[in-house]
Design an enzyme around this catalytic site. Structure first.
Site, PDB file in Angstrom:
ATOM      1  N   GLU A   1      75.250  37.826  68.515  1.00  0.00           N
ATOM      2  CA  GLU A   1      75.488  38.440  67.207  1.00  0.00           C
ATOM      3  C   GLU A   1      74.179  38.977  66.622  1.00  0.00           C
ATOM      4  O   GLU A   1      74.121  40.091  66.129  1.00  0.00           O
ATOM      5  CB  GLU A   1      76.106  37.375  66.281  1.00  0.00           C
ATOM      6  CG  GLU A   1      76.661  37.922  64.982  1.00  0.00           C
ATOM      7  CD  GLU A   1      77.315  36.826  64.126  1.00  0.00           C
ATOM      8  OE1 GLU A   1      77.209  35.631  64.489  1.00  0.00           O
ATOM      9  OE2 GLU A   1      77.921  37.183  63.102  1.00  0.00           O
TER      10      GLU A   1
ATOM     11  N   ASP B   1      75.924  40.323  54.419  1.00  0.00           N
ATOM     12  CA  ASP B   1      76.424  39.365  53.438  1.00  0.00           C
ATOM     13  C   ASP B   1      75.377  38.623  52.606  1.00  0.00           C
ATOM     14  O   ASP B   1      75.466  38.573  51.395  1.00  0.00           O
ATOM     15  CB  ASP B   1      77.308  38.323  54.141  1.00  0.00           C
ATOM     16  CG  ASP B   1      78.260  38.966  55.148  1.00  0.00           C
ATOM     17  OD1 ASP B   1      78.406  40.200  55.122  1.00  0.00           O
ATOM     18  OD2 ASP B   1      78.856  38.234  55.948  1.00  0.00           O
TER      19      ASP B   1
END
Ligand code: 9WN
Length: 458
Positions: A418, A174
């Site tokens: 993550e 992103d």
């Protein structure tokens, strides 16, 4: 190691979400209950790749749920929403995609990197149950092929071999520095106050996690402005691809597209669908050619392209995406040595905990901030599988093995997070190396996948 596999499986078990929609019961895995409480496209494709080694039925269920919300035009969305889950912003109420929904199955309106075809082929070739194999062919393959038709038709209207993505979320990376320049096409002053106030009021990621490790506020204004624009264009992708102020030919997205077509073509050949196999193989070949042309001979980097205006421009940022063409076998043999040297350069990507998502020497490098430096298991997986393609190179194979070891021990040492500080804790002395949300499904699935995959003779 065995213990860690068990822990990985228990994370995948805990992250299951079961729901009945349109009269069918779906079993899907959310990325992390700490924030990502819906089903994500390339996360779930990854979950299935690990799950198939330990539970074929669950791998099937993951894909079955993933394709359930496919739009009539063939799009498979970045997010398939779970009902009644409020933690994640932007939830279903912000997309305006109701008219594209399959009955009760609501989705976002954009897609994500096309890992699905690769995942399908892997799950198919590793499924032993005859019943599940035939269900994969009957119930899932047609939808995966329809998704590929959508991508080719709507995202490559000029037939360049390279697909266009229209939102940073579609790239999966992103806030990669690669998108800084293309995002400048959107002036903050042009974003309506109504969009900004939505973000100000409802954005939740920076409250549930340390804002230092998440994308910035200006990024979110732009992300939601794009959603607002696409909604105003009625999610008509003929219009969106032509008019979106963010429109890029992403090296990572296209490398996965190339490999997904190759992988599906192999499946189609084994079931005697030779014409379809040839069509997909043709798409893979044209994308590989187009990717080759994106290599800058001076720096050795593969360059994404901003195609939002009539004059396309190259994007200069130095990131991990440059290693993805290995997976598409688009790095010529004569160039492979310099790509491998760049990968293993400790001053660029081969940090204490490799592979850094942005080169250490880049001005944009930030060891904490999401895709601007941290090491992610998912991108390591692509580098590993890319290196595997260069089977005749002993150097590529020894780097691959080292990276497999380092990825597994990174997860072993720090847990299923993550992403991770690429400098192994240096960014936050006295604080742990793992970053982002915890009990993370794709880190668990990748742990399982790598553990089993390295035992296979391939
Ligand atoms: C937006 C779920 C997803 C990943 C993406 C990652 C992150 C979402 C977000 O989480 O993106 O799609 O809200 O930050 O960047 O790659 O699929 O794990």
């Amino acid at each position: 190691m065995v213990e860690s596999v068990q822990r990985a499986i228990s994370i995948l078990d805990k992250n299951v979400y079961q729901v009945t929609l349109n009269g069918t019961t779906y079993r899907r895995t959310v990325p992390s209950k700490e924030f990502y409480v819906h089903q994500w496209l390339w996360d779930s494709a990854t979950h299935a790749m690990g799950l198939v080694y330990v539970d074929e039925q669950r791998a099937f269920d993951e894909l079955f749920s993933l394709v359930s919300g496919q739009w009539e035009n063939g799009l498979i969305a970045q997010i398939t929403f779970n009902p009644n889950e409020k933690k994640y912003f932007p939830g279903p109420e912000y997309w305006g995609t109701e008219k594209c929904a399959t009955g009760e199955i609501k989705t976002s309106g954009i897609t994500q990197p096309p890992l699905l075809g690769i995942s399908f082929a892997h799950v198919f070739s590793h499924t032993h149950s005859k019943k599940l194999q035939s269900r994969l062919l009957l119930e899932i393959l047609p939808k995966v092929l329809k998704y590929h038709d959508y991508l080719k038709d709507y995202r490559d209207p000029e037939n360049s071999g390279l697909l266009t993505v229209v939102h940073p979320w579609e790239t999966g990376l992103d806030n990669s520095p690669r998108w800084d320049k293309p995002l400048q096409n959107i002036k903050l002053a042009d974003i309506p106050d109504s969009v900004k106030s939505l973000v100000n009021r409802y954005r939740s990621d920076d409250k549930l996690s340390d804002p230092r490790v998440r994308p910035g506020l200006d990024d979110y204004y732009r992300y939601m402005y794009l959603v607002h624009l696409f909604k105003s264009w009625n999610w008509d992708y003929r219009v969106i691809v032509k008019k979106s102020p963010f429109a890029v030919k992403d090296i990572l997205f296209n490398s996965l597209w190339c490999e997904a077509n190759e992988a599906l073509a192999k499946v189609l050949t084994t079931i005697d669908r030779n014409d379809d196999a040839l069509r997909l193989k043709g798409w893979a070949d044209e994308t590989r050619q187009a990717l080759r042309a994106r290599r800058d001979p001076v720096t050795g980097y593969f360059r994404d392209q901003d195609v939002s205006s009539a004059t396309p421009t190259d994007i200069g940022a130095n990131t991990i995406a440059t290693f993805l063409p290995l997976l598409a076998e688009a790095v010529d043999e004569k160039d492979a040595a310099s790509t491998l040297s760049l990968l293993t350069d400790p001053a660029q990507f081969w940090t204490k905990t490799p592979v850094a998502s942005t080169a250490l020497s880049a001005k944009e490098f930030d060891p904490l901030k999401y895709w601007r430096g941290p090491t992610w298991p998912i991108t390591n997986l692509f580098v590993i599988e890319g290196l595997r393609k260069y089977a005749k190179s002993p150097r590529a194979q020894s780097i691959r093995k080292e990276l497999e070891d380092k990825t597994l021990s990174m997860i072993d040492a720090h847990g299923f997070f993550e992403y991770y500080d690429p400098q192994n804790g240096a960014a936050r002395p006295g604080k742990p190396t793992p970053l982002g949300f915890g009990s993370f499904s794709w880190s668990a699935a990748i742990y399982v996948y790598l553990t089993y995959r390295r035992k296979e003779v391939v």
